[in-house]
Design a protein around this motif. Structure first.
Motif, short mmCIF file in Angstrom:
data_model
loop_
_atom_site.label_atom_id
_atom_site.label_comp_id
_atom_site.label_asym_id
_atom_site.label_seq_id
_atom_site.Cartn_x
_atom_site.Cartn_y
_atom_site.Cartn_z
N THR A 1 0.83 -1.20 0.00
CA THR A 1 0.00 0.00 0.00
C THR A 1 0.87 1.26 0.00
OG1 THR A 1 -1.77 -1.15 1.18
CG2 THR A 1 -1.78 1.26 1.26
N PHE A 2 1.92 1.27 0.83
CA PHE A 2 2.85 2.40 0.86
C PHE A 2 3.48 2.62 -0.51
CE2 PHE A 2 7.14 4.13 1.43
CZ PHE A 2 6.86 5.29 2.16
N MET A 3 3.83 1.53 -1.19
CA MET A 3 4.52 1.63 -2.48
C MET A 3 3.61 2.06 -3.61
SD MET A 3 7.67 1.00 -1.72
CE MET A 3 8.42 0.83 -3.34
N GLU A 4 2.32 2.19 -3.36
CA GLU A 4 1.45 2.74 -4.41
C GLU A 4 1.81 4.19 -4.72
OE1 GLU A 4 -2.51 2.23 -2.99
OE2 GLU A 4 -2.54 0.05 -3.37
N ASN A 5 2.43 4.88 -3.75
CA ASN A 5 2.80 6.28 -3.94
C ASN A 5 4.28 6.49 -4.16
OD1 ASN A 5 0.10 7.31 -3.49
ND2 ASN A 5 0.39 6.80 -1.32
N TRP A 6 5.07 5.42 -4.09
CA TRP A 6 6.52 5.53 -4.22
C TRP A 6 7.05 4.40 -5.09
CZ3 TRP A 6 8.30 9.99 -2.48
CH2 TRP A 6 7.53 10.66 -1.52
N ASP A 7 8.02 4.73 -5.91
CA ASP A 7 8.63 3.70 -6.77
C ASP A 7 9.78 2.99 -6.08
OD1 ASP A 7 7.07 4.37 -9.18
OD2 ASP A 7 8.18 6.26 -9.09
N VAL A 8 10.51 3.72 -5.24
CA VAL A 8 11.74 3.21 -4.64
C VAL A 8 11.86 3.78 -3.23
CG1 VAL A 8 14.28 3.26 -4.76
CG2 VAL A 8 12.94 2.96 -6.85
N GLN A 68 10.00 -8.06 -1.19
CA GLN A 68 10.35 -7.06 -2.21
C GLN A 68 11.82 -7.20 -2.63
OE1 GLN A 68 8.27 -3.98 0.62
NE2 GLN A 68 9.00 -2.86 -1.19
N PRO A 69 12.14 -6.81 -3.85
CA PRO A 69 13.54 -6.78 -4.27
C PRO A 69 14.25 -5.58 -3.65
CG PRO A 69 12.19 -5.89 -6.02
CD PRO A 69 11.25 -6.35 -4.95
N ALA A 70 15.53 -5.74 -3.34
CA ALA A 70 16.33 -4.65 -2.78
C ALA A 70 17.78 -4.83 -3.23
CB ALA A 70 16.24 -4.63 -1.26
N ILE A 71 18.46 -3.71 -3.43
CA ILE A 71 19.83 -3.75 -3.94
C ILE A 71 20.71 -2.83 -3.11
CG2 ILE A 71 19.52 -1.87 -5.61
CD1 ILE A 71 21.21 -3.50 -7.60
N SER A 72 21.93 -3.27 -2.82
CA SER A 72 22.94 -2.41 -2.22
C SER A 72 23.94 -2.01 -3.30
CB SER A 72 23.67 -3.12 -1.08
OG SER A 72 24.63 -2.27 -0.47
N LEU A 73 24.22 -0.71 -3.37
CA LEU A 73 25.18 -0.19 -4.34
C LEU A 73 26.34 0.48 -3.60
CD1 LEU A 73 22.72 1.41 -6.93
CD2 LEU A 73 23.93 -0.77 -7.14
N THR A 114 13.63 -2.07 -12.26
CA THR A 114 13.74 -0.68 -11.82
C THR A 114 15.03 -0.47 -11.05
OG1 THR A 114 11.34 -0.42 -11.71
CG2 THR A 114 12.66 1.13 -10.42
N LEU A 115 15.34 -1.39 -10.15
CA LEU A 115 16.56 -1.27 -9.34
C LEU A 115 17.81 -1.40 -10.20
CD1 LEU A 115 15.53 -3.41 -6.23
CD2 LEU A 115 15.42 -0.92 -6.50
N LEU A 116 17.79 -2.30 -11.16
CA LEU A 116 18.95 -2.48 -12.03
C LEU A 116 19.16 -1.26 -12.93
CD1 LEU A 116 18.36 -6.24 -12.86
CD2 LEU A 116 20.34 -5.31 -11.61
N GLN A 117 18.08 -0.72 -13.47
CA GLN A 117 18.21 0.47 -14.32
C GLN A 117 18.68 1.68 -13.51
OE1 GLN A 117 14.29 0.67 -16.03
NE2 GLN A 117 14.78 -0.76 -17.69
N PHE A 172 18.47 0.38 -2.03
CA PHE A 172 17.24 0.77 -2.70
C PHE A 172 16.31 -0.44 -2.71
CE2 PHE A 172 20.61 3.35 -4.50
CZ PHE A 172 20.06 4.62 -4.57
N ALA A 173 15.04 -0.20 -2.43
CA ALA A 173 14.03 -1.26 -2.52
C ALA A 173 12.91 -0.81 -3.45
CB ALA A 173 13.46 -1.57 -1.14
N ALA A 174 12.33 -1.76 -4.17
CA ALA A 174 11.27 -1.44 -5.13
C ALA A 174 10.05 -2.32 -4.84
CB ALA A 174 11.77 -1.68 -6.55
N ARG A 175 9.02 -2.13 -5.65
CA ARG A 175 7.83 -2.97 -5.52
C ARG A 175 8.16 -4.43 -5.87
NH1 ARG A 175 6.03 1.20 -8.91
NH2 ARG A 175 4.91 2.86 -7.80
#
Length: 469
Positions: A368-375, A419-424, A448-451, A439-442
């Motif tokens: 529900t929170f991620m409906e308003n946020w991409d990352v 959810q997927p999440a990436i450390s850079l 999205t995270l890779l791009q 970064f975490a995404a839907r």
């Protein structure tokens, strides 16, 4: 092969494809580097050099044909010991490959050994009694993180360009942060865990790799994604390659920032600086940035996650003890593992069901929170890499627990939600230690995270190889 360590996996595979190098030359270069560097960092605990040289004579015609590779010592490679980082499993030799290992082999990757891991993958550092401490190539007094510490140390030091890793509470992203690497935890069900288990840690655990470049993480996810027949989670479905979509623009992303550790500890200034630096760069790139408080009851879902982990650790250890005809004790287990087993044994079936249901509720709240946020943007860890011995799993459990909360406090939310999440690797301390940004995404939106990672890799490039003294 000259400058072997400077190539990523995609580049090495291209050299093989064009005939500029052979798989045999690649494996020899990897083994030479391992024999030179591994004594300094203890990343590889079970070499399989003879097997790798034989494999290099006839590797499959996969997209990563001949590229040297390492498998974490929690996963099965047929005929090679799986120690689980524990004295309890030191004599265990599986007769089959794990499903993800089968896919790595089918892609043409050449396994040259297995990597160091803490006991049963439980710790966020890699310094078990059974295997000894693994050391961070950027500073050998410091931890490479865990539980995929051996994988991260081997990639950061240039032994291999990419290595297998798993993540049940942060074990891909934590060592990626400590060792200056890319670490993508895929969505729940994206990659298989069988055939020995259907799910790990109640669906929190998943597998992928750590890499030096974003494109290698994309390429490797292409080779292993998708469920196997009978897997309990269907997982998201992507017919298009992550690698081919990597350089597509992700559009203007709405990015929420929350730097409050779930454990309640203060976040280290270096980790806060890392997020602020990256947030500024993202804003200049045109993304929309705002600070937000994630809608979480940290204590409630922390208890749920802990219950699931303790119960699963107890099951793993007690099953092995039953096979060996022994009782769990400090003769075979570290103090932190034994305590986890004892807590897990005290949990009832209804406790476990309640914990799973709370995790599922958390997934819906975050969706529900991620409906308003991409990352969502945060630090990966509460502090920079700690020194070896500071977070000792054989220490007093109360001391260990208090220190653990001041180190680890951002990653396990996304294991619970799937959810997927990436450390850079976007920051360095004043002492030159790597600091990751997460970064975490839907659910299902790894692309999205890779791009976004590819954008940041171009805008804020990072050092690729640690130079050991």
């Amino acid at each position: 092969m000259k400058d072997y360590e400077k190539y990523d996996a995609v580049a090495l595979a291209e050299l093989v494809r064009t005939g500029e190098v052979t798989p045999a030359e690649l494996v020899d270069a990897a083994i030479d580097r391992a024999e030179s560097i591994n004594p300094k960092i203890n990343a590889i605990v079970t070499p399989t050099y003879d097997m790798a040289r034989e494999y290099a004579e006839r590797p499959p015609q996969g997209p990563l044909r001949g590229v040297p590779f390492l498998v974490k010592d929690l996963n099965h490679v047929a005929g090679v010991p799986t120690s689980m980082g524990s004295r309890l499993f030191q004599d265990y030799v599986p007769d089959h490959d794990g499903h993800v290992v089968m896919r790595f082999k089918n892609a043409g990757l050449n396994i040259i050994g297995k990597t160091n891991t803490p006991e049963v993958g439980l710790a966020a550092t890699t310094e078990s009694v059974a295997l000894g401490a693994c050391r961070n190539p950027w500073s050998t007094d410091h931890t490479p993180g865990g539980s995929s510490g051996g994988a991260a140390a081997s990639v950061a030091s240039g032994i291999v360009p990419v290595a297998h890793a798993t993540d049940g509470g942060g074990s891909i992203r934590i060592p990626a942060s400590c060792c200056g690497l890319v670490g993508l935890k895929p969505s729940r069900g994206r990659t298989p865990l069988g055939p020995d288990v259907g799910e790990g840690w109640g669906g929190m655990s998943t597998g992928n790799v750590v890499s030096r470049t974003v494109r290698d993480s994309a390429a490797l996810l292409d080779t292993i994604q998708g469920p196997m027949p009978g897997d309990p989670y269907g997982g998201p479905s992507d017919s298009d390659s992550f690698l081919t979509r990597l350089n597509d623009h992700p559009g203007t992303l709405r990015i929420a920032i929350d730097c409050r550790a779930f454990t309640g500890h203060d976040t280290h200034p270096e980790c806060l600086d890392a997020v602020q630096k990256v947030a500024s760069a993202l804003a200049q790139m045109g993304h929309l940035i705002d600070e937000q408080a994630l809608p979480l009851d940290h204590e409630e879902w922390g208890v749920a996650v802990g219950s699931v982990i303790f119960a699963n650790v107890a099951h793993t250890v007690l099953a092995r003890c039953t096979t060996l005809g022994i009782e769990p004790s400090l003769d075979y287990l570290e103090r932190n593992t034994l305590r986890s087993v004892e807590i897990g044994q005290q949990l009832s079936a209804t406790n476990y069901v309640k914990a799973i249901q709370r995790m599922h509720q958390l997934s819906r709240e975050m969706a529900t929170f991620m409906e308003n946020w991409d990352v969502i943007l945060s630090p990966t860890l509460v502090c920079p890499p700690v020194k070896i011995g500071w977070l000792d799993p054989n220490d007093d459990p109360d001391v260990y627990g208090a220190r653990f909360g001041g180190y680890w406090g951002f990653t396990n939310l996304y294991n619970a939600t799937g959810q997927p999440a990436i450390s850079l690797p976007l920051h360095r301390t004043t002492d030159g230690l790597p600091v990751g940004v997460q970064f975490a995404a839907r659910y299902g939106e790894e692309v999205t995270l890779l791009q976004l990672g590819a954008q940041l890799e171009s805008e804020l490039p990072w050092p690729l190889i640690a130079q050991l003294e």
